[in-house]
Write a protein that holds these residues in place. Structure first.
Motif, PDB file in Angstrom:
ATOM      1  N   LYS A  84     145.924 -74.853  29.061  1.00 26.20           N
ATOM      2  CA  LYS A  84     147.184 -74.362  28.489  1.00 26.20           C
ATOM      3  C   LYS A  84     146.945 -73.422  27.309  1.00 26.20           C
ATOM      4  O   LYS A  84     147.826 -72.639  26.950  1.00 26.20           O
ATOM      5  CB  LYS A  84     148.054 -75.535  28.049  1.00 26.20           C
ATOM      6  CG  LYS A  84     148.608 -76.355  29.203  1.00 26.20           C
ATOM      7  CD  LYS A  84     149.369 -77.566  28.682  1.00 26.20           C
ATOM      8  CE  LYS A  84     149.822 -78.460  29.833  1.00 26.20           C
ATOM      9  NZ  LYS A  84     150.473 -79.696  29.349  1.00 26.20           N
ATOM     10  N   GLN A  85     145.767 -73.490  26.722  1.00 24.48           N
ATOM     11  CA  GLN A  85     145.452 -72.629  25.576  1.00 24.48           C
ATOM     12  C   GLN A  85     144.816 -71.303  25.992  1.00 24.48           C
ATOM     13  O   GLN A  85     144.591 -70.434  25.150  1.00 24.48           O
ATOM     14  CB  GLN A  85     144.510 -73.378  24.633  1.00 24.48           C
ATOM     15  CG  GLN A  85     145.133 -74.611  23.991  1.00 24.48           C
ATOM     16  CD  GLN A  85     144.115 -75.513  23.320  1.00 24.48           C
ATOM     17  OE1 GLN A  85     143.014 -75.074  22.981  1.00 24.48           O
ATOM     18  NE2 GLN A  85     144.460 -76.778  23.130  1.00 24.48           N
ATOM     19  N   THR A  86     144.519 -71.148  27.289  1.00 23.81           N
ATOM     20  CA  THR A  86     143.926 -69.885  27.737  1.00 23.81           C
ATOM     21  C   THR A  86     144.983 -68.770  27.732  1.00 23.81           C
ATOM     22  O   THR A  86     146.174 -69.030  27.820  1.00 23.81           O
ATOM     23  CB  THR A  86     143.323 -70.014  29.156  1.00 23.81           C
ATOM     24  OG1 THR A  86     144.354 -70.368  30.091  1.00 23.81           O
ATOM     25  CG2 THR A  86     142.223 -71.061  29.192  1.00 23.81           C
ATOM     26  N   TYR A  87     144.516 -67.544  27.616  1.00 24.70           N
ATOM     27  CA  TYR A  87     145.378 -66.360  27.630  1.00 24.70           C
ATOM     28  C   TYR A  87     146.574 -66.524  26.676  1.00 24.70           C
ATOM     29  O   TYR A  87     147.737 -66.450  27.093  1.00 24.70           O
ATOM     30  CB  TYR A  87     145.868 -66.067  29.066  1.00 24.70           C
ATOM     31  CG  TYR A  87     144.741 -66.005  30.053  1.00 24.70           C
ATOM     32  CD1 TYR A  87     143.932 -64.875  30.155  1.00 24.70           C
ATOM     33  CD2 TYR A  87     144.444 -67.097  30.871  1.00 24.70           C
ATOM     34  CE1 TYR A  87     142.874 -64.834  31.050  1.00 24.70           C
ATOM     35  CE2 TYR A  87     143.391 -67.064  31.766  1.00 24.70           C
ATOM     36  CZ  TYR A  87     142.598 -65.937  31.846  1.00 24.70           C
ATOM     37  OH  TYR A  87     141.556 -65.908  32.729  1.00 24.70           O
ATOM     38  N   PRO A  88     146.307 -66.712  25.381  1.00 21.10           N
ATOM     39  CA  PRO A  88     147.398 -66.932  24.416  1.00 21.10           C
ATOM     40  C   PRO A  88     148.092 -65.622  24.058  1.00 21.10           C
ATOM     41  O   PRO A  88     147.980 -65.107  22.934  1.00 21.10           O
ATOM     42  CB  PRO A  88     146.677 -67.550  23.216  1.00 21.10           C
ATOM     43  CG  PRO A  88     145.302 -66.970  23.273  1.00 21.10           C
ATOM     44  CD  PRO A  88     144.980 -66.801  24.734  1.00 21.10           C
ATOM     45  N   ILE A  89     148.841 -65.074  25.021  1.00 20.71           N
ATOM     46  CA  ILE A  89     149.421 -63.736  24.871  1.00 20.71           C
ATOM     47  C   ILE A  89     150.374 -63.659  23.683  1.00 20.71           C
ATOM     48  O   ILE A  89     150.352 -62.695  22.917  1.00 20.71           O
ATOM     49  CB  ILE A  89     150.171 -63.316  26.161  1.00 20.71           C
ATOM     50  CG1 ILE A  89     149.241 -63.408  27.377  1.00 20.71           C
ATOM     51  CG2 ILE A  89     150.716 -61.903  26.018  1.00 20.71           C
ATOM     52  CD1 ILE A  89     148.012 -62.564  27.286  1.00 20.71           C
ATOM     53  N   ARG A  90     151.224 -64.674  23.548  1.00 18.52           N
ATOM     54  CA  ARG A  90     152.192 -64.627  22.450  1.00 18.52           C
ATOM     55  C   ARG A  90     151.481 -64.590  21.099  1.00 18.52           C
ATOM     56  O   ARG A  90     151.872 -63.844  20.190  1.00 18.52           O
ATOM     57  CB  ARG A  90     153.146 -65.823  22.524  1.00 18.52           C
ATOM     58  CG  ARG A  90     154.283 -65.718  21.518  1.00 18.52           C
ATOM     59  CD  ARG A  90     155.191 -66.929  21.549  1.00 18.52           C
ATOM     60  NE  ARG A  90     156.012 -66.973  22.738  1.00 18.52           N
ATOM     61  CZ  ARG A  90     156.919 -67.930  22.969  1.00 18.52           C
ATOM     62  NH1 ARG A  90     157.074 -68.919  22.100  1.00 18.52           N
ATOM     63  NH2 ARG A  90     157.654 -67.903  24.057  1.00 18.52           N
ATOM     64  N   SER A  91     150.424 -65.378  20.969  1.00 21.18           N
ATOM     65  CA  SER A  91     149.664 -65.378  19.711  1.00 21.18           C
ATOM     66  C   SER A  91     148.983 -64.035  19.480  1.00 21.18           C
ATOM     67  O   SER A  91     148.932 -63.541  18.351  1.00 21.18           O
ATOM     68  CB  SER A  91     148.619 -66.495  19.731  1.00 21.18           C
ATOM     69  OG  SER A  91     149.224 -67.758  19.828  1.00 21.18           O
ATOM     70  N   MET A  92     148.466 -63.430  20.547  1.00 27.29           N
ATOM     71  CA  MET A  92     147.838 -62.114  20.428  1.00 27.29           C
ATOM     72  C   MET A  92     148.839 -61.088  19.912  1.00 27.29           C
ATOM     73  O   MET A  92     148.572 -60.329  18.972  1.00 27.29           O
ATOM     74  CB  MET A  92     147.299 -61.665  21.787  1.00 27.29           C
ATOM     75  CG  MET A  92     146.168 -62.482  22.367  1.00 27.29           C
ATOM     76  SD  MET A  92     145.796 -61.881  24.063  1.00 27.29           S
ATOM     77  CE  MET A  92     144.604 -63.107  24.608  1.00 27.29           C
ATOM     78  N   LEU A  93     150.019 -61.054  20.546  1.00 30.53           N
ATOM     79  CA  LEU A  93     151.031 -60.070  20.174  1.00 30.53           C
ATOM     80  C   LEU A  93     151.539 -60.309  18.753  1.00 30.53           C
ATOM     81  O   LEU A  93     151.753 -59.354  17.999  1.00 30.53           O
ATOM     82  CB  LEU A  93     152.189 -60.120  21.169  1.00 30.53           C
ATOM     83  CG  LEU A  93     151.866 -59.670  22.598  1.00 30.53           C
ATOM     84  CD1 LEU A  93     153.026 -59.979  23.530  1.00 30.53           C
ATOM     85  CD2 LEU A  93     151.533 -58.187  22.648  1.00 30.53           C
ATOM     86  N   LYS A  94     151.717 -61.569  18.398  1.00 34.50           N
ATOM     87  CA  LYS A  94     152.204 -61.903  17.061  1.00 34.50           C
ATOM     88  C   LYS A  94     151.229 -61.427  15.985  1.00 34.50           C
ATOM     89  O   LYS A  94     151.638 -61.006  14.898  1.00 34.50           O
ATOM     90  CB  LYS A  94     152.421 -63.410  16.956  1.00 34.50           C
ATOM     91  CG  LYS A  94     153.097 -63.852  15.664  1.00 34.50           C
ATOM     92  CD  LYS A  94     153.354 -65.350  15.665  1.00 34.50           C
ATOM     93  CE  LYS A  94     154.010 -65.787  14.359  1.00 34.50           C
ATOM     94  NZ  LYS A  94     154.237 -67.264  14.335  1.00 34.50           N
ATOM     95  N   SER A  95     149.939 -61.441  16.304  1.00 32.12           N
ATOM     96  CA  SER A  95     148.919 -61.010  15.335  1.00 32.12           C
ATOM     97  C   SER A  95     148.869 -59.491  15.194  1.00 32.12           C
ATOM     98  O   SER A  95     148.256 -58.976  14.259  1.00 32.12           O
ATOM     99  CB  SER A  95     147.544 -61.515  15.772  1.00 32.12           C
ATOM    100  OG  SER A  95     147.050 -60.745  16.854  1.00 32.12           O
ATOM    101  N   GLY A  96     149.468 -58.775  16.155  1.00 29.63           N
ATOM    102  CA  GLY A  96     149.444 -57.320  16.117  1.00 29.63           C
ATOM    103  C   GLY A  96     148.433 -56.675  17.041  1.00 29.63           C
ATOM    104  O   GLY A  96     148.251 -55.452  17.029  1.00 29.63           O
TER     105      GLY A  96
END
Length: 534
Positions: free
Chosen positions: A412-424
């Motif tokens: 469930k922690q793989t491909y953390p797209i939302r976290s990537m986008l939130k970081s910029g």
């Protein structure tokens, strides 16, 4: 408004999503000489000149950009055994398919296949040389796993390659062996090259013809721009293959990314080859930092589930990364590195952390896949301007292997797209086709569905807190993919851009998210011209 008499076409009555944040929606647009000169509300049009095309109230999107693809491999896979459901559900099915092919194989050519995933085989294991030998011991067999990082071959292929009990593992590769030290036929990462280099090469004309035929299939999926992430200079230069394919009918705008192993031996770059306005151009240098999660060759930390000593395979070094980056900078192209596991991603991010990029119109460094970045790696990548190009279809299609190799919570922690986008971080979606265990691996709608639902094909939860909304998912396949691939004047339906767009059979914005994979492309346009109609 009115417009001068040139090659003009006006499109009306469409539900246009533009991927342009400043003007996300429209219902009409005017195209002159292949580019958009006006887009907005039909009520603002004073008169219509040139051809008029009624979009009949259908949903329109910009053409998809597949930022990480293997077109030549995808094209040639059509002549190989597809080792995926529904055709192959077991090793027994695979043996039967090989037998059928071997009986009609009068010339004793190699038998090739692609796409097996032991997680989907009823036996619950990968095939070995002895399984393939049941089909034939006279004809060499080469079957690629879904991840493309592992292959299994029969005894004849091992014999031709000279692989025996005494053959050492190559650097960055592993020859699987049984309890007696005998090769099992399973070859991981660079070990598969010991056999793969012996496969008969297709001619330039054959490859070009395959790519030209693929063009229509890509249009049927709404894909108007593509990349080749395994481009080679030998035995035939991919630049020459793709140019020959244009003459035979390949229409997609295309970026080639060459393997570092090829370029460091024989530099082939020049101003004419990297010019991004050309339909075919070279956009980057490609390296591998590790392998795959489903094949347990990704360079991870902690180790794979229930395998305390298996951290995967490290495939490059800091020194190689810096040497390749220097060559990329000298040629004003990108450094592109495959990395899935935590350690593989850390190696890249830490090597370049704090260093200024050399490109001013896009990311200088891309990490491909970026399946398991730590929060530290995400933050450092954002600060350094490193982009991530990822493939939502992986965990969707290969869920059995992910759960077996990582466990439910880590999956469930793989491909953390939302976290990537939130970081910029700049992120693009892509397919990596045919390198996944799905019968239709290039389909963007499957990928989009998987990340707006974060559900695998069997309904397994793949991480609800990393879902992205539908608008974002489409932008990652269009606008964001353009910003990362740097193909000029595409990705958004806005003034000055090429009129590359698709017409859908359903309104993707007004349907059940779990049905998005049923969307079909009715029509595909490039430069305002109809290039596909279902």
């Amino acid at each position: 408004m009115t417009i001068g008499k040139q090659s003009v076409r006006t499109f009306i009555n469409g539900k246009i999503f533009t991927s342009n944040p400043e003007q996300p929606y429209a219902n009409a647009m005017i195209v002159r000489d292949g580019k958009i000169v006006w887009i907005g509300e039909q009520s603002d049009l004073e008169n219509i000149e040139g051809d008029c095309v009624d979009l009949s109230g259908n949903r329109v999107l910009p053409g998809f950009i597949d930022a990480h693809l293997h077109p030549l491999w995808l094209a040639n896979a059509s002549t190989q055994i597809a080792c995926t459901p529904p055709l192959v559900n077991s090793i027994a099915d695979l043996i039967e398919q090989i037998r059928n092919l071997s009986t009609s194989n009068k010339s004793d050519k190699w038998i090739e296949g692609w796409g097996y995933d032991e997680g989907k085989l009823s036996e619950g294991r990968a095939p070995a040389r002895w399984d393939l030998d049941e089909a034939t011991t006279d004809i060499p067999i080469f079957i690629t796993r879904t991840c493309t990082h592992i292959a299994v071959v029969n005894s004849k292929a091992l014999e031709l390659a000279g692989i025996t009990k005494n053959t050492p593992d190559p650097q960055g590769g592993k020859i699987d062996r049984d309890s007696n030290g005998e090769p099992t036929g399973i070859l991981r990462e660079n070990a598969k090259d010991l056999v793969q280099r012996m496969l008969p090469a297709k001619s330039l004309e054959e490859n070009a013809e395959s790519l030209a035929q693929l063009s229509t299939m890509l249009f049927a999926h709404g894909i108007t721009a593509i990349t080749d992430l395994m481009s080679k200079s030998k035995p035939i230069d991919y630049f020459d293959i793709y140019h020959a394919a244009i003459k035979k009918g390949l229409k997609q705008r295309t970026v080639l990314y060459y393997l570092w192993e090829d370029l460091k031996e024989q530099p082939i770059l020049g101003p004419d080859k990297i010019k991004r306005e050309n339909q075919i151009h070279i956009g980057g240098i490609k390296l591998f930092s590790d392998g795959s999660i489903s094949g347990k060759t990704a360079w991870v930390n902690p180790p794979f589930l229930d395998e305390e000593e298996n951290y995967g395979i490290q495939m490059t070094t800091k020194e190689e990364l810096l040497a390749a980056a220097k060559a990329a900078e000298q040629n004003s192209i990108q450094l592109v590195v495959h990395a899935m596991g935590e350690q593989a991603i850390d190696l890249i991010v830490d090597t370049f952390y704090g260093k200024k990029g050399w490109l001013i119109d896009g990311p200088s460094i891309r990490i491909e896949h970026a399946a398991m970045p730590t929060s530290r790696a995400i933050q450092r990548a954002a600060e350094t301007g490193i982009a991530f190009v990822t493939q939502p279809i992986f965990v969707f299609a290969e869920i059995e292997s992910y759960l077996k190799n990582l466990g439910s919570e880590r999956t469930k922690q793989t491909y953390p797209i939302r976290s990537m986008l939130k970081s910029g971080i700049k992120v693009a979606f892509s397919s990596d086709a045919p390198a996944t265990a799905w019968a239709d691996p290039v389909n963007p709608f499957v990928g989009i569905m998987s990340f707006v639902t974060r559900l695998a094909y069997d309904g397994s939860d793949t991480g609800q807190d990393q879902r992205v909304d539908l608008t974002t998912a489409i932008m990652l396949y269009t606008k964001a993919a353009q910003e990362i691939t740097r193909i000029p004047h595409i990705g958004q339906l806005s003034i000055g851009n090429h009129a590359d767009f698709i017409v859908l059979d359903q309104d993707i914005f007004e349907m059940n998210l779990e049905k998005i994979n049923t969307v079909l492309v009715k029509q595909t346009y490039m430069g305002g011209n109809l290039v596909f109609q279902r």
